[in-house]
Structures are given as structure tokens and as C-alpha cells.
Design a protein around this motif. Structure first.
Motif, short mmCIF file in Angstrom:
data_model
loop_
_atom_site.label_atom_id
_atom_site.label_comp_id
_atom_site.label_asym_id
_atom_site.label_seq_id
_atom_site.Cartn_x
_atom_site.Cartn_y
_atom_site.Cartn_z
N THR A 33 0.83 -1.21 0.00
CA THR A 33 0.00 0.00 0.00
C THR A 33 0.87 1.26 0.00
O THR A 33 2.03 1.24 0.37
N SER A 34 0.25 2.35 -0.37
CA SER A 34 0.85 3.67 -0.25
C SER A 34 0.25 4.35 0.99
O SER A 34 -0.43 3.71 1.79
N ARG A 35 0.47 5.64 1.11
CA ARG A 35 -0.17 6.40 2.20
C ARG A 35 -1.41 7.14 1.69
O ARG A 35 -2.02 7.91 2.44
N HIS A 36 -1.80 6.92 0.44
CA HIS A 36 -2.86 7.71 -0.18
C HIS A 36 -4.17 6.94 -0.32
O HIS A 36 -4.17 5.75 -0.65
N GLY A 37 -5.28 7.64 -0.08
CA GLY A 37 -6.59 7.10 -0.40
C GLY A 37 -7.37 6.58 0.78
O GLY A 37 -8.39 5.90 0.60
N GLY A 38 -6.93 6.90 1.99
CA GLY A 38 -7.64 6.44 3.17
C GLY A 38 -8.38 7.56 3.88
O GLY A 38 -8.52 8.67 3.36
N VAL A 39 -8.83 7.28 5.10
CA VAL A 39 -9.66 8.22 5.85
C VAL A 39 -8.98 8.75 7.12
O VAL A 39 -9.56 9.57 7.83
N SER A 40 -7.77 8.29 7.41
CA SER A 40 -7.09 8.74 8.63
C SER A 40 -6.67 10.20 8.53
O SER A 40 -6.41 10.72 7.43
N GLU A 41 -6.55 10.83 9.69
CA GLU A 41 -6.13 12.22 9.77
C GLU A 41 -4.67 12.31 10.18
O GLU A 41 -4.08 11.35 10.69
N ALA A 42 -4.05 13.48 9.96
CA ALA A 42 -2.65 13.69 10.29
C ALA A 42 -2.39 13.35 11.76
O ALA A 42 -3.25 13.61 12.61
N PRO A 43 -1.24 12.75 12.10
CA PRO A 43 -0.10 12.46 11.23
C PRO A 43 -0.19 11.10 10.52
O PRO A 43 0.80 10.62 9.98
N LEU A 47 -3.90 6.62 4.47
CA LEU A 47 -4.19 5.18 4.41
C LEU A 47 -3.39 4.41 5.46
O LEU A 47 -2.69 3.45 5.15
N ASN A 48 -3.48 4.84 6.71
CA ASN A 48 -2.80 4.11 7.77
C ASN A 48 -3.53 2.79 8.03
O ASN A 48 -4.72 2.77 8.30
N CYS A 49 -2.77 1.69 7.97
CA CYS A 49 -3.37 0.36 8.18
C CYS A 49 -2.88 -0.30 9.46
O CYS A 49 -3.08 -1.49 9.66
N GLY A 50 -2.25 0.49 10.35
CA GLY A 50 -1.73 -0.05 11.60
C GLY A 50 -2.61 0.28 12.78
O GLY A 50 -2.82 1.45 13.12
N LEU A 51 -3.12 -0.76 13.46
CA LEU A 51 -3.94 -0.55 14.65
C LEU A 51 -3.11 -0.23 15.88
O LEU A 51 -3.65 0.21 16.89
N HIS A 52 -1.79 -0.46 15.81
CA HIS A 52 -0.94 -0.29 16.99
C HIS A 52 -0.39 1.13 17.14
O HIS A 52 0.29 1.41 18.13
N VAL A 53 -0.66 2.02 16.19
CA VAL A 53 -0.30 3.42 16.36
C VAL A 53 -1.51 4.14 16.96
O VAL A 53 -2.56 3.56 17.15
N LEU A 54 -1.36 5.42 17.25
CA LEU A 54 -2.41 6.13 17.98
C LEU A 54 -3.49 6.72 17.08
O LEU A 54 -4.05 7.77 17.36
N ASP A 55 -3.78 6.01 16.02
CA ASP A 55 -4.86 6.40 15.12
C ASP A 55 -6.19 5.89 15.68
O ASP A 55 -6.23 5.00 16.54
N LYS A 56 -7.28 6.45 15.18
CA LYS A 56 -8.60 5.99 15.60
C LYS A 56 -8.84 4.60 15.00
O LYS A 56 -8.73 4.43 13.77
N PRO A 57 -9.19 3.61 15.81
CA PRO A 57 -9.39 2.25 15.29
C PRO A 57 -10.39 2.18 14.15
O PRO A 57 -10.20 1.42 13.19
N GLU A 58 -11.47 2.97 14.25
CA GLU A 58 -12.48 2.92 13.19
C GLU A 58 -11.93 3.42 11.85
O GLU A 58 -12.34 2.96 10.78
N HIS A 59 -10.96 4.34 11.91
CA HIS A 59 -10.32 4.81 10.68
C HIS A 59 -9.44 3.72 10.09
O HIS A 59 -9.42 3.50 8.87
N ILE A 99 -8.31 -13.39 10.71
CA ILE A 99 -8.12 -12.92 12.09
C ILE A 99 -7.21 -11.69 12.10
O ILE A 99 -6.37 -11.50 11.23
N GLY A 100 -7.43 -10.84 13.08
CA GLY A 100 -6.60 -9.65 13.24
C GLY A 100 -7.01 -8.47 12.40
O GLY A 100 -6.44 -7.38 12.55
N ARG A 101 -8.00 -8.62 11.55
CA ARG A 101 -8.31 -7.51 10.63
C ARG A 101 -9.04 -6.37 11.32
O ARG A 101 -9.00 -5.24 10.85
N THR A 102 -9.71 -6.66 12.45
CA THR A 102 -10.44 -5.60 13.15
C THR A 102 -9.94 -5.36 14.56
O THR A 102 -10.41 -4.43 15.22
#
Length: 281
Positions: A33-43, A47-59, A99-102
């Protein structure tokens, strides 16, 4: 020729697919993947796909859904793990599909390499500078994916992955195709004595000549070293029996190309994660 080809379709995330593999083998889907085309907000935009960073899980979950839609595979096929920078590899069965996708809690725990022969499973691993290693055996119809930071590399996770493919599914190294995906390049990866000592030990075990060592690691005037982790992984793949002509190596550096990729080092650790994926349709 760059093996990871950028694919941009309106309304979908931008992806880098291993185009030559997918053109040749209809059963295969593989890319990054790239970083483009998702719904996450800065930083973590976007297109953040990592649940272990401090992003909103729903994003993150929505971004993962968007990835599945763009790849053209069901969301419940995408299978994630909690990576630990080790060299343990596991077989993914139909019972573990999706497994692990959500949630992190439901993911495969403490593994950095994954193989499967099952159709309809998409193996996923997360990156933001470390080296993604892709494996495909078109004879036995087996796929593999490994996460190789410097620790996993010096622990030879590539050999561990190939060995499990061989012993479990009868793959022959001469038949396996491998690809080294977008990751931090020698242009940007400065390391200290701790890392360099481990790298030199691996090179000595390989009986690498001085000029070969220089293709992997070079000292600097400031006492640090510039490390080519992609080239070290390529050498380890060859040592494991993969034919050089069967190894694709990217020229894309995640740090240089932070316009397209998340880079943990360049962005000071506060950034998102890309996903490498591979699966049999």
C-alpha cells in the motif's frame, strides 16, 4: 525495471502491485500500500493500516476495508499479525482466515513470517521502513510473506520462511520467486555499532569478500554506518537457494519517497503503517 508498479484508480487507494507476477500468474495477488486514499487524519493521513499506532481504530478498519475493495478480495480474507521483529514463521490455515483484521487481540501473535497454501487467504504484514519479503512457489502453489527489520534480517527470517515452505509443502528453493519491497534504502539508513556488529557477523558467516561487504554496509566519518538492508536480504535469499533471476528488488526508498509512503525514521516515529499483502485467489 521497478517491480512494484503504482496503480491509481479513481476513488480507490493508491497501491503498488508486483505487476510482473500478477500478469504471469492469474491466481496471485501481491503488493504494497501507499499512504494515499484512506480516511485517517494527520499524522496518519491517509491510508494508515496499523492498529498499533495512535490512530482511531475505526479509521484503520475502514482503511483496511478500502484496501480489500481495491485488491478485489473479501475483507474477511485479509489476515493480520502482531509483529515483534523476530524470525518466527507460522502456517496460516483456513481456521485463521481473517483474524486480526479488526483488532490486535484477535491477530496472530508474536510472528513475523507467514505461509499458506490455502486459496482465499490474503496474508498481511505492516511496515514503515522495514523490508517486506514476498515469496511465491508457482509449482506447489504456496505463498509467503515476511517482515524483515534489521533484527529479523540478521536472524535470517528469509531462510526460516523458505525452510517452512520446503518442509511443510514440498517447495523447492529453485522454484520459489521472491520480491523485496519498498523499504528504507542505503541512501537513508544510518545505523550504529550495535547494528553494524550484527551485520558484519552475518556477512562473515556468509564468507562475503570485502567488496561484497561494501555493497551492504559502509562506515562513515562520524563513526556510524550506512546499511543496505535490501541488499543484505537479497544475499540471504540467494544463500537460501533462491535463484538470482527469481528475485525482484525494489528501488523505492520509503524515507526518500515519504510523499508516497510512511517512514518511521523520517517522520520521527509518529506516522502510519503500510501493508504488504499476498494471497491466492
Amino acid at each position: 525495471m521497478e517491480p512494484f508498479v503504482k496503480q491509481v484508480k479513481e476513488g480507490q487507494p493508491a497501491l503498488f502491485t508486483i505487476a510482473s507476477w500478477m500478469d504471469q500468474y492469474e491466481e496471485l495477488t501481491a503488493g504494497f500500500t501507499s499512504r494515499h486514499g484512506g480516511v485517517s487524519e494527520a499524522p496518519y493521513s491517509a491510508l494508515n493500516c496499523g492498529l498499533h499506532v495512535l490512530d482511531k481504530p475505526e479509521h484503520v478498519i475502514r482503511n483496511r476495508e478500502l484496501l480489500a475493495e481495491a485488491v478485489g478480495q473479501p475483507f474477511d480474507a485479509f489476515t493480520y499479525a502482531e509483529q515483534v521483529h523476530g524470525n518466527e514463521v507460522t502456517i496460516v490455515s483456513l481456521q485463521e482466515k481473517g483474524i486480526g483484521r479488526t483488532s490486535r487481540e484477535s491477530a496472530i501473535q508474536a510472528k513475523d513470517g507467514f505461509i499458506t497454501k490455502e486459496k482465499g487467504i490474503v496474508l498481511c504484514a505492516q511496515f514503515a521502513d522495514c523490508v517486506p519479503l514476498f515469496f511465491y512457489d508457482p509449482v506447489q502453489h504456496v505463498v509467503g510473506l515476511s517482515h524483515a527489520g534489521w533484527k529479523g534480517t540478521v536472524l535470517n527470517i528469509s531462510m526460516a520462511t523458505i525452510s517452512l515452505m520446503t518442509h511443510t509443502f514440498g517447495s523447492q528453493p529453485k522454484d520459489i520467486r521472491a520480491a523485496i519491497g519498498p523499504s528504507i534504502g542505503v541512501c537513508c539508513y544510518e545505523v550504529d555499532d550495535t547494528v553494524a556488529t550484527r551485520v558484519y557477523a552475518v556477512l562473515e558467516e556468509m564468507s562475503a569478500a570485502p567488496d561484497e561487504q561494501l555493497t551492504v554496509i559502509r562506515g562513515k566519518e562520524n563513526g556510524k554506518y550506512m546499511l543496505n538492508l535490501q541488499e543484505l536480504n537479497r544475499k540471504l535469499l540467494v544463500q537460501a537457494g533462491i535463484m538470482s533471476s527469481h528475485i525482484e528488488v525494489t528501488q523505492l526508498c520509503t524515507s526518500c519517497r515519504s510523499d508516497d509512503f510512511f517512514s518511521h525514521r523520517k517522520e520521527g516515529g509518529s506516522t502510519g503503517r503500510m501493508v504488504a499483502w499476498i494471497g491466492l485467489r
